[in-house]
Design a protein around this motif. Structure first.
Motif, short mmCIF file in Angstrom:
data_model
loop_
_atom_site.label_atom_id
_atom_site.label_comp_id
_atom_site.label_asym_id
_atom_site.label_seq_id
_atom_site.Cartn_x
_atom_site.Cartn_y
_atom_site.Cartn_z
N VAL A 155 0.83 -1.21 0.00
CA VAL A 155 0.00 0.00 0.00
C VAL A 155 0.87 1.26 0.00
O VAL A 155 0.46 2.30 -0.51
CB VAL A 155 -0.96 -0.01 1.20
N ALA A 156 2.10 1.19 0.53
CA ALA A 156 2.97 2.37 0.61
C ALA A 156 4.42 2.01 0.28
O ALA A 156 5.34 2.65 0.78
CB ALA A 156 2.88 3.00 1.99
N ARG A 157 4.62 1.04 -0.58
CA ARG A 157 5.97 0.54 -0.87
C ARG A 157 6.93 1.65 -1.30
O ARG A 157 8.03 1.80 -0.73
CB ARG A 157 5.90 -0.53 -1.96
N GLN A 158 6.57 2.43 -2.30
CA GLN A 158 7.49 3.43 -2.83
C GLN A 158 7.78 4.52 -1.81
O GLN A 158 8.93 4.97 -1.68
CB GLN A 158 6.92 4.03 -4.12
N ALA A 159 6.78 4.95 -1.09
CA ALA A 159 6.99 5.99 -0.08
C ALA A 159 7.91 5.49 1.03
O ALA A 159 8.81 6.22 1.49
CB ALA A 159 5.66 6.44 0.51
N LEU A 160 7.73 4.25 1.46
CA LEU A 160 8.61 3.69 2.49
C LEU A 160 10.05 3.61 1.99
O LEU A 160 10.99 3.91 2.73
CB LEU A 160 8.10 2.30 2.90
#
Length: 276
Positions: free
Chosen positions: A103-108
């Motif tokens: 759900v938030a892979r790139q942001a993490l």
């Protein structure tokens, strides 16, 4: 020009990475649309199915509406047992943590790193309307033994807003309070809340989005005075090689994206005969 990334380093970042970094460092949090909406919808559907099954209710046609109205079927007295049953059923699914991460892979990866440790269990919060038994007083997680290198991925399973959501102290105010923390010696978390209350804002995080925040900054929740129930999940992430505190690797955290060069480095032993 970036305010937080030195000019000499900015060519190493993409424009979208710089924008995300600026927003996170300015506010200690970001709210963004889910990067994998299908994964989020799967989590919500399974949670609604699990809740309906536990309550001997029919399969809901609209998971969000059903979860929003769960207070019509669960009393405050039975809430924690119900929450723990849903929590266990969700964490028993081997797909849950990969879906949650996606759900938030790139942001993490932008904000934390591409070699990540993830909490081994994804937490679940359910806050019924006007229920004061599910409160989280103002705090920063580092005060109770968390590493300052962690971030929290907070995902609403219903629309969260106003007192149905959580609040975060503005970073400037947070720094002021934490630098003068001895002023509150012998006083309660409620005293801190009264000091920051005029300045905090409850975050609007609609379903279909996620919140990433630094747990070094004061945050918490209050009594949910909205007419619907809050459902949210949260999970901590940190860089594998960053320092740990009380929550240790292999106990609380598990590596999820260890890269090949790191694996080889961790496994390598010099052959005998070399001088120390």
């Amino acid at each position: 020009m970036s305010k937080h990334i030195p000019q000499s380093l900015s060519p190493f970042f993409q424009p979208d990475e710089i924008a995300l970094t600026e927003a996170f460092l300015d506010q200690a949090h970001v709210i963004r649309p889910a990067e994998d909406r299908a994964a989020l919808d799967r989590i919500q559907r399974h949670m609604a199915h699990t809740a309906a099954s536990l309550l001997d209710r029919p399969e809901p046609d609209d998971p969000l509406v059903f979860l929003d109205g769960i207070h019509e079927h669960v009393s405050v007295e039975k809430l924690n047992d119900f929450r723990l049953a849903v929590f266990r059923a969700m964490n028993d699914q081997d797909w849950l943590r990969p879906a949650y991460f996606s759900v938030a892979r790139q942001a993490l990866q932008t904000l934390v790193g591409n070699e990540l440790s993830m909490q081994r269990r994804v937490n679940l919060s359910i806050q019924l309307p006007n229920d004061d038994s599910s409160l989280l007083p103002v705090h920063a997680d580092v005060w109770s033994g968390d590493s300052p290198y962690e971030v929290v991925l907070w995902i609403p399973i219903v629309d969260c807003f106003a007192t149905k959501s959580m609040y975060i102290a503005p970073p400037d105010l947070d720094r002021e309070i934490q630098e003068r923390f001895t002023d509150f010696e012998g006083r309660s978390a409620e005293d801190i809340w009264r000091r920051i209350e005029p300045h905090v804002r409850f975050l609007e995080v609609p379903y279909g989005s996620y919140l990433l925040f630094s747990q070094n900054v004061m945050h918490g929740n209050r009594v949910n005075i909205e007419p619907t129930t809050r459902w949210s999940m949260n999970c901590r992430f940190k860089s594998v090689m960053s320092p740990y505190a009380d929550k240790r690797l292999g106990e609380f955290f598990e590596p999820i994206t260890l890269r090949p060069a790191t694996r080889l480095g961790l496994e390598y032993k010099l052959p005998g005969g070399f001088q120390e």
